[in-house]
Design an enzyme around this catalytic site. Structure first.
Site, PDB file in Angstrom:
ATOM      1  N   TYR A  54       0.733  -1.150  -0.113  1.00 37.06           N
ATOM      2  CA  TYR A  54      -0.136   0.013  -0.062  1.00 37.06           C
ATOM      3  C   TYR A  54       0.967   1.250  -0.054  1.00 37.06           C
ATOM      4  O   TYR A  54       0.292   2.249  -0.004  1.00 37.06           O
ATOM      5  CB  TYR A  54      -1.031   0.037   1.102  1.00 37.06           C
ATOM      6  CG  TYR A  54      -2.097  -1.079   1.352  1.00 37.06           C
ATOM      7  CD1 TYR A  54      -2.198  -1.995   0.155  1.00 37.06           C
ATOM      8  CD2 TYR A  54      -2.513  -1.368   2.346  1.00 37.06           C
ATOM      9  CE1 TYR A  54      -2.972  -3.210   0.240  1.00 37.06           C
ATOM     10  CE2 TYR A  54      -3.504  -2.318   2.400  1.00 37.06           C
ATOM     11  CZ  TYR A  54      -3.760  -3.238   1.559  1.00 37.06           C
ATOM     12  OH  TYR A  54      -4.576  -4.177   1.382  1.00 37.06           O
ATOM     13  N   SER A 171      -3.830 -14.609   2.415  1.00 35.27           N
ATOM     14  CA  SER A 171      -4.689 -13.637   1.676  1.00 35.27           C
ATOM     15  C   SER A 171      -4.779 -14.130   0.351  1.00 35.27           C
ATOM     16  O   SER A 171      -3.920 -14.510  -0.363  1.00 35.27           O
ATOM     17  CB  SER A 171      -4.301 -12.189   1.771  1.00 35.27           C
ATOM     18  OG  SER A 171      -5.083 -11.506   1.149  1.00 35.27           O
ATOM     19  N   SER A 220     -13.135  -5.253   0.260  1.00 35.88           N
ATOM     20  CA  SER A 220     -14.013  -4.850  -0.763  1.00 35.88           C
ATOM     21  C   SER A 220     -15.356  -5.285  -0.374  1.00 35.88           C
ATOM     22  O   SER A 220     -15.911  -5.537  -1.425  1.00 35.88           O
ATOM     23  CB  SER A 220     -13.498  -5.295  -2.205  1.00 35.88           C
ATOM     24  OG  SER A 220     -12.104  -5.080  -2.571  1.00 35.88           O
ATOM     25  N   PRO A 224     -18.054  -3.516  -6.339  1.00 34.32           N
ATOM     26  CA  PRO A 224     -17.322  -2.471  -7.357  1.00 34.32           C
ATOM     27  C   PRO A 224     -16.793  -1.292  -6.860  1.00 34.32           C
ATOM     28  O   PRO A 224     -15.943  -0.713  -7.384  1.00 34.32           O
ATOM     29  CB  PRO A 224     -18.340  -2.594  -8.568  1.00 34.32           C
ATOM     30  CG  PRO A 224     -19.863  -2.725  -7.813  1.00 34.32           C
ATOM     31  CD  PRO A 224     -19.507  -3.518  -6.705  1.00 34.32           C
ATOM     32  N   ASN A 286     -19.781   2.939   9.891  1.00 29.67           N
ATOM     33  CA  ASN A 286     -19.123   1.924   9.649  1.00 29.67           C
ATOM     34  C   ASN A 286     -18.909   0.943  10.846  1.00 29.67           C
ATOM     35  O   ASN A 286     -18.842  -0.350  10.778  1.00 29.67           O
ATOM     36  CB  ASN A 286     -17.826   2.092   8.576  1.00 29.67           C
ATOM     37  CG  ASN A 286     -17.973   2.394   7.478  1.00 29.67           C
ATOM     38  OD1 ASN A 286     -19.233   2.487   6.785  1.00 29.67           O
ATOM     39  ND2 ASN A 286     -17.206   3.053   6.857  1.00 29.67           N
TER      40      ASN A 286
END
EC number: 1.1.1.307
Length: 324
Positions: A54, A171, A220, A224, A286
């Site tokens: 990242y 992962s 994710s 999308p 969240n």
């Protein structure tokens, strides 16, 4: 210290507790990362999901250490995840990569270290390019190393013994790879992180992994949405889950946002989530995804959205056959 939300945890097979909701550091910019991490800690986040690839671990570390220094949180109250990138799979390079992560984060250990992808790119020295991304020492050309996953895993096990990592995991692994790895591992993977949203539900993989005592983190979660800014054609041509009639109806019924429904869909099935946001209100929203339950009808209706649509597929990079 101000009152922060109590986040449920998952007990890992390594004995440690991992929060069910965390903050994902993918695509968090270098300019904003330190402040975003600091503010997320103030909001109540304790799990931060980062990676060498990242390219923002220094700034993430700045935010973490600022919060610790100010007494907002203790190090042992945080759960910090990083991931070994593809160029560092050779056992002799694994500790070098981890040491770079620890140096950038300015931490003595990480709580969880994952093999990011089951792919071994050619080694690139840190001083040549870091993070190397898709660079394999030869312009835009991909080059690979013949390194079995078990060799990389054994190197990670040694770093657990050395106290630099609390738990190790994987992962973007498939069931067959996990099945094989478990048979050679001394330390079982504690966590599997996978792309997971209503368009890609992978129920058999999830059933197998959870029965094997391995926790799951979904990335994710909004489908999308995560890939629109990357201008992914697949994402651009797919209706967003936020606007999907099924998700909107469920959200309206519960008085929640579509994002909260998507996150609760995962957490209700004991799958951890790692969304991110710059928006303070959404940051808090969240985190508040364990105070309501979806009904069986809700879950059944979401199950109907599964079309096996994967947005993060290494086949698109260089015909790498992980998911074929």
């Amino acid at each position: 210290m101000s009152t922060t939300p109590t986040i449920p945890t998952i007990k890992l097979n390594s004995g440690y507790e991992m929060p069910l909701v965390g903050f994902g550091c993918w695509k968090v910019t270098n300019a904003t990362a330190a402040d975003q991490i600091y503010n997320a800690i103030k909001t109540g986040y304790r799990l931060f999901d980062g990676a060498e690839d990242y390219g923002n671990e220094k700034e993430v570390g700045e935010g973490i250490n600022r919060a610790i220094k100010e007494g907002l949180v203790k190090r042992e109250e945080l759960f910090i995840t990083s991931k070994l990138w593809n160029n560092f799979h050779d056992p002799k390079n694994v500790e070098t990569a981890l040491n770079k992560t620890l140096s950038d984060l300015n931490l003595d250990y990480v709580d969880l270290f994952l093999i990011h992808f089951p792919i071994a790119f050619k080694f690139v020295p840190i001083e040549e390019k870091y993070p190397p991304g898709f660079y394999c020492g030869d312009g835009d050309n991909f080059h690979y190393e013949d390194v079995p996953l078990l060799d990389t895993w054994k190197a990670l096990e040694k770093l657990v013994e050395a106290g630099k990592i609390k738990s190790i995991g994987i992962s973007n692994f498939t069931g067959a790879l996990i099945y094989d790895l478990i048979r050679g591992a001394t330390i079982k993977p504690a966590v599997l992180q996978i792309e997971h949203h209503p368009y890609l539900q992978q129920p058999k993989l999830i059933e197998y992994v959870q029965k094997a005592g391995i926790a799951i983190t979904g990335y994710s979660s909004f489908g999308p949405q995560s890939f629109l800014e990357l201008e992914s054609k697949r994402a651009l041509n797919t209706p967003t889950l936020f606007e999907h009639e099924t998700i909107k109806l469920i959200a309206d019924k519960h008085g929640k946002s579509p994002a909260q429904v998507l996150l609760r869909w995962a957490t209700q099935r004991n799958i951890a989530v790692i969304p991110k946001s710059n928006n303070p209100e959404r940051l808090a929203q969240n985190l508040s995804v364990v105070d309501f339950d979806l009904t069986k009808d809700d879950l059944d209706n979401i199950a109907k959205l599964d079309i096996g649509l994967r947005f993060n597929d290494p086949w698109d990079w260089d015909n790498i056959p992980i998911f074929v």
